[in-house]
Structures are given as structure tokens and as C-alpha cells.
Design a protein around this motif. Structure first.
Motif, PDB file in Angstrom:
ATOM      1  N   HIS A  82       3.510   5.734   9.733  1.00 16.03           N
ATOM      2  CA  HIS A  82       3.612   5.166   8.389  1.00 16.03           C
ATOM      3  C   HIS A  82       3.049   6.127   7.348  1.00 16.03           C
ATOM      4  O   HIS A  82       3.663   6.393   6.312  1.00 16.03           O
ATOM      5  CB  HIS A  82       2.866   3.832   8.338  1.00 16.03           C
ATOM      6  CG  HIS A  82       2.699   3.279   6.957  1.00 16.03           C
ATOM      7  ND1 HIS A  82       1.607   3.578   6.164  1.00 16.03           N
ATOM      8  CD2 HIS A  82       3.476   2.450   6.215  1.00 16.03           C
ATOM      9  CE1 HIS A  82       1.728   2.965   5.005  1.00 16.03           C
ATOM     10  NE2 HIS A  82       2.855   2.268   5.014  1.00 16.03           N
ATOM     11  N   ALA A  85       5.334   9.079   6.872  1.00 18.44           N
ATOM     12  CA  ALA A  85       6.525   8.753   6.086  1.00 18.44           C
ATOM     13  C   ALA A  85       6.243   8.811   4.594  1.00 18.44           C
ATOM     14  O   ALA A  85       7.127   9.139   3.796  1.00 18.44           O
ATOM     15  CB  ALA A  85       7.050   7.372   6.473  1.00 18.44           C
ATOM     16  N   GLU A  97       8.329  15.204   8.633  1.00 17.93           N
ATOM     17  CA  GLU A  97       9.434  14.681   9.432  1.00 17.93           C
ATOM     18  C   GLU A  97       9.267  15.035  10.913  1.00 17.93           C
ATOM     19  O   GLU A  97       9.515  14.200  11.787  1.00 17.93           O
ATOM     20  CB  GLU A  97      10.763  15.217   8.917  1.00 17.93           C
ATOM     21  CG  GLU A  97      11.197  14.599   7.587  1.00 17.93           C
ATOM     22  CD  GLU A  97      12.590  15.035   7.184  1.00 17.93           C
ATOM     23  OE1 GLU A  97      13.082  16.037   7.744  1.00 17.93           O
ATOM     24  OE2 GLU A  97      13.183  14.373   6.318  1.00 17.93           O
ATOM     25  N   TYR A 112      12.442   6.958  13.719  1.00 22.11           N
ATOM     26  CA  TYR A 112      11.637   7.250  12.530  1.00 22.11           C
ATOM     27  C   TYR A 112      12.509   7.264  11.277  1.00 22.11           C
ATOM     28  O   TYR A 112      12.114   6.745  10.231  1.00 22.11           O
ATOM     29  CB  TYR A 112      10.951   8.607  12.718  1.00 22.11           C
ATOM     30  CG  TYR A 112      10.162   9.088  11.526  1.00 22.11           C
ATOM     31  CD1 TYR A 112       8.943   8.504  11.179  1.00 22.11           C
ATOM     32  CD2 TYR A 112      10.631  10.148  10.746  1.00 22.11           C
ATOM     33  CE1 TYR A 112       8.213   8.963  10.086  1.00 22.11           C
ATOM     34  CE2 TYR A 112       9.905  10.607   9.662  1.00 22.11           C
ATOM     35  CZ  TYR A 112       8.703  10.015   9.336  1.00 22.11           C
ATOM     36  OH  TYR A 112       7.985  10.477   8.257  1.00 22.11           O
ATOM     37  N   MET A 116      11.952   4.726   8.177  1.00 24.79           N
ATOM     38  CA  MET A 116      11.563   5.297   6.891  1.00 24.79           C
ATOM     39  C   MET A 116      12.507   4.827   5.783  1.00 24.79           C
ATOM     40  O   MET A 116      12.066   4.486   4.677  1.00 24.79           O
ATOM     41  CB  MET A 116      11.547   6.819   6.966  1.00 24.79           C
ATOM     42  CG  MET A 116      10.993   7.490   5.717  1.00 24.79           C
ATOM     43  SD  MET A 116      10.636   9.248   5.951  1.00 24.79           S
ATOM     44  CE  MET A 116      12.286   9.867   6.270  1.00 24.79           C
ATOM     45  N   THR A 120      11.247   2.475   2.731  1.00 24.66           N
ATOM     46  CA  THR A 120      11.411   2.954   1.352  1.00 24.66           C
ATOM     47  C   THR A 120      12.048   1.878   0.485  1.00 24.66           C
ATOM     48  O   THR A 120      11.633   1.646  -0.658  1.00 24.66           O
ATOM     49  CB  THR A 120      12.269   4.233   1.320  1.00 24.66           C
ATOM     50  OG1 THR A 120      11.605   5.265   2.070  1.00 24.66           O
ATOM     51  CG2 THR A 120      12.483   4.711  -0.117  1.00 24.66           C
TER      52      THR A 120
END
Length: 343
Positions: A82, A85, A97, A112, A116, A120
Motif C-alpha cells: 500500500h 503504491a 513498481e 499489484y 493500485m 487510486t
């Protein structure tokens, strides 16, 4: 509990800018490399140590204790992902990344890239009935209008979703894996081949280790305990943050949209470590790039500023936050219960 927000004053575009200046004056957006070096090292040691203990213990029912410890480790690894990200750990995109793929895909078996993107969208529109993927009506529903018309098992869950909330968290880890596979299959994830390969490696190593070291029955029990507790822990870190908080109307400015839809959880250093800093949900939503150890210092600044401009600031104990979230779930399910009783 309300489901829409009534701002205490007209939105003002400069309010967040004033707060941001105060935060920057305290240098709270600066990176904390020493902290993250220590945190990543501790989580890595937990991960390696857990699997080393697994191999050394061998075929034994004591491995269920190892499953519990690894459930905690996986949740902590997810919390690290988290922060990666949000680029709290590394300043640039590429190392964030790479580390995120290692932690998410290879470490815990979750895409992932898919997570992400989902997270977002949540940050951009928290608690928005149509735009926040975390409140889309799926197994649980978060808006009363979505509770009507559900039949069969879905209807039963909706009518009793408050009581079923924590038991359903035992399926969260599996849901993350299923959602990851769907996203990869549907081409939602950019690095589809790489992420798919890493997930396959994770699954192959995980299952091979279990069924090589343990008896088949022990292996199945290990998976059930490990994945169920991982899901419960992970779900309990996110549940207090927005569930049961007001839903935006669309007229709020950035500061009010983030503050009014979020809830903080009081606690000390242990709470910070257990929840990965997500107990400072208001500060995190206002400044998602802020390193998690700085959130504790930002909290009194944000709370004082909200009082200054007349914006409600919600902060409760951990138990109260769960009580509020469950109360909201029960309230949302009321139309489904009434519909069922009228049949």
C-alpha cells in the motif's frame, strides 16, 4: 447515520492550500528512508523467518501456529505494498513498481497493478456510490437502494450483512486472488504477462511447499487458517476507515470530500504498527504521498485546522469504529429485511 454530507460552510478552494503550507512547513512530506529500510527489513525477516520455521517444523499440526504468524506477515506485506503504491517509500515510479510487484504478486499472490488502479479510484472519490469501487454493491451493499431486489443467497447476506461482516472477511484473501485473475484475464492490468507469471510462481511455490512438507489434510488446514486469518486481519485494517461515514454529494471541495468521508482511529504506537498508519485515514487521504510515520505528527495539525474552518473531524476508538460500520451495514440492509417480510 446520514448517507449524504452537508458541508458546514461553502467550499473554499484555498482551504487545502493553507493546510498544505502548514504541513510543508513542518517538512512532513519528506521521505523517511531509514524508517522504511527498517520496516521493510523487519517484514522481510518475518516472511523469511516464517517460511524457515515452516520447513524446520515439518509435518506437524503445530504448523497451524505458523499459519497464524504468516497470516500476520502477509497482512504486513500488503500494508507495505500500500505504501509503495502511494510512493511513500521511493520517490520515483520504477523502484516503487518493482518492489510492489515483489510484495503483491510474488509475496502475497495479489495483482499489484489491479489493486493500485482500484485503490487510486477509491482515493479520488471516497465513499461515492458510483465511483468508489470499495462501495460497489457486490457481496455487501453500502447503499439502501442497492439492498432491494436481491434474492437467494445474496438477499440473505444483505439482510444479515452486519452479523456476517467479520465471517465474510475470512474470504477476502481468496477474493483478492479471484479479482486479480479476472483483471488479468480481461486485460485491465498493463503488465499482464509479467504479473501473470509472478502470480503463477507464487501459487506454484506456495502449494508445492505445503503439499511437500505437510500431509494432505495438514496442508488443507494450513491453507484455510492462513488465508482466512490473512483476510480477517487485512479487512480489519480497512473497515474502520470509511464504512458508515457520509457519502459525498459532489459539491464538496477536495479537503471536505476527503475529511468528511474518512474516520481516524485513536491509539498508540502499537495501533500505528498493527494498522500500518491507516488509523490516520483523514491525514492519509489528504496527503496520500506522506510517509506513514509522519501521519502521527500531521494529525494534530489537521484536526486543529479543521476546527478552525468548521469542518467536522471524526476520530474514534477502534471498537467504536467497528460498531459504527456494523450499525451502518445493519441500517442499509433494512429495506431488504422489510421486502423479505412483506413477501
Amino acid at each position: 447515520m446520514t448517507t449524504t454530507m452537508t458541508p458546514p460552510r461553502a467550499p473554499a478552494g484555498s482551504d487545502f492550500a493553507v493546510l498544505a503550507r502548514r504541513i510543508n512547513e513542518e517538512r512532513l512530506m519528506e521521505r523517511r528512508p531509514a524508517y522504511y529500510a527498517a520496516r521493510l527489513s523487519v517484514v522481510a525477516l518475518m516472511f523469511v523467518g516464517g517460511w524457515t520455521a515452516f520447513v524446520l517444523i515439518g509435518s506437524s499440526w503445530w504448523q497451524l501456529v505458523t499459519a497464524v504468524l504468516l497470516a500476520v506477515t502477509f497482512a504486513q506485506l500488503a500494508l507495505v505494498a500500500h505504501d509503495l503504491a502511494h510512493r511513500q517509500v521511493f520517490r520515483t515510479k520504477r523502484p516503487s513498481e518493482i518492489a510492489g510487484l515483489v510484495a503483491g504478486n510474488l509475496g502475497i499472490g495479489m495483482s499489484y497493478g489491479w489493486w493500485m488502479d482500484k485503490h487510486t479510484r477509491h482515493h479520488n472519490n471516497p465513499n461515492h456510490d458510483d465511483l468508489d469501487p470499495d462501495v460497489f454493491p457486490e457481496v455487501l451493499v453500502w447503499a439502501s437502494e442497492s439492498a432491494v431486489g436481491r434474492r437467494g443467497l445474496a438477499g440473505f447476506i444483505t439482510r444479515h450483512q452486519a452479523g456476517l461482516f467479520f465471517p465474510l472477511l475470512t474470504l477476502l484473501a481468496i477474493d483478492l486472488k479471484v479479482s486479480s485473475i479476472k483483471a488479468l484475464r480481461n486485460g485491465v492490468v498493463k503488465r499482464r504477462r509479467m504479473e501473470s507469471a509472478l502470480l503463477i510462481v507464487h501459487a506454484a511455490v506456495y502449494l508445492t511447499a505445503l503439499f511437500t512438507v505437510l500431509s494432505p489434510l495438514q496442508a488443507v488446514a494450513f491453507v484455510l487458517v492462513h488465508q482466512a486469518l490473512f483476510g480477517v486481519y487485512l479487512g480489519m485494517t480497512f473497515a474502520p476507515n470509511h464504512k458508515g461515514m457520509p457519502h459525498p454529494t459532489g459539491d464538496e471541495d477536495f479537503l471536505r470530500k476527503q475529511v468528511l468521508t474518512s474516520r481516524n482511529v485513536r491509539g498508540g504506537r502499537l495501533t500505528d504498527a498493527a494498522l500500518g498508519g491507516l488509523n490516520y485515514q483523514i491525514e492519509h487521504h489528504l496527503f496520500p504521498g506522506m510517509p506513514s510515520p509522519n501521519l502521527r505528527r500531521a494529525q494534530p495539525i489537521v484536526e486543529a485546522y479543521c476546527a478552525e474552518i468548521g469542518v467536522p473531524y471524526e476520530q474514534t476508538s477502534l471498537i467504536t469504529s467497528y460498531r459504527q460500520a456494523l450499525g451502518y451495514l445493519h441500517e442499509v440492509g433494512a429495506p431488504a429485511r422489510a421486502e423479505h417480510a412483506a413477501r
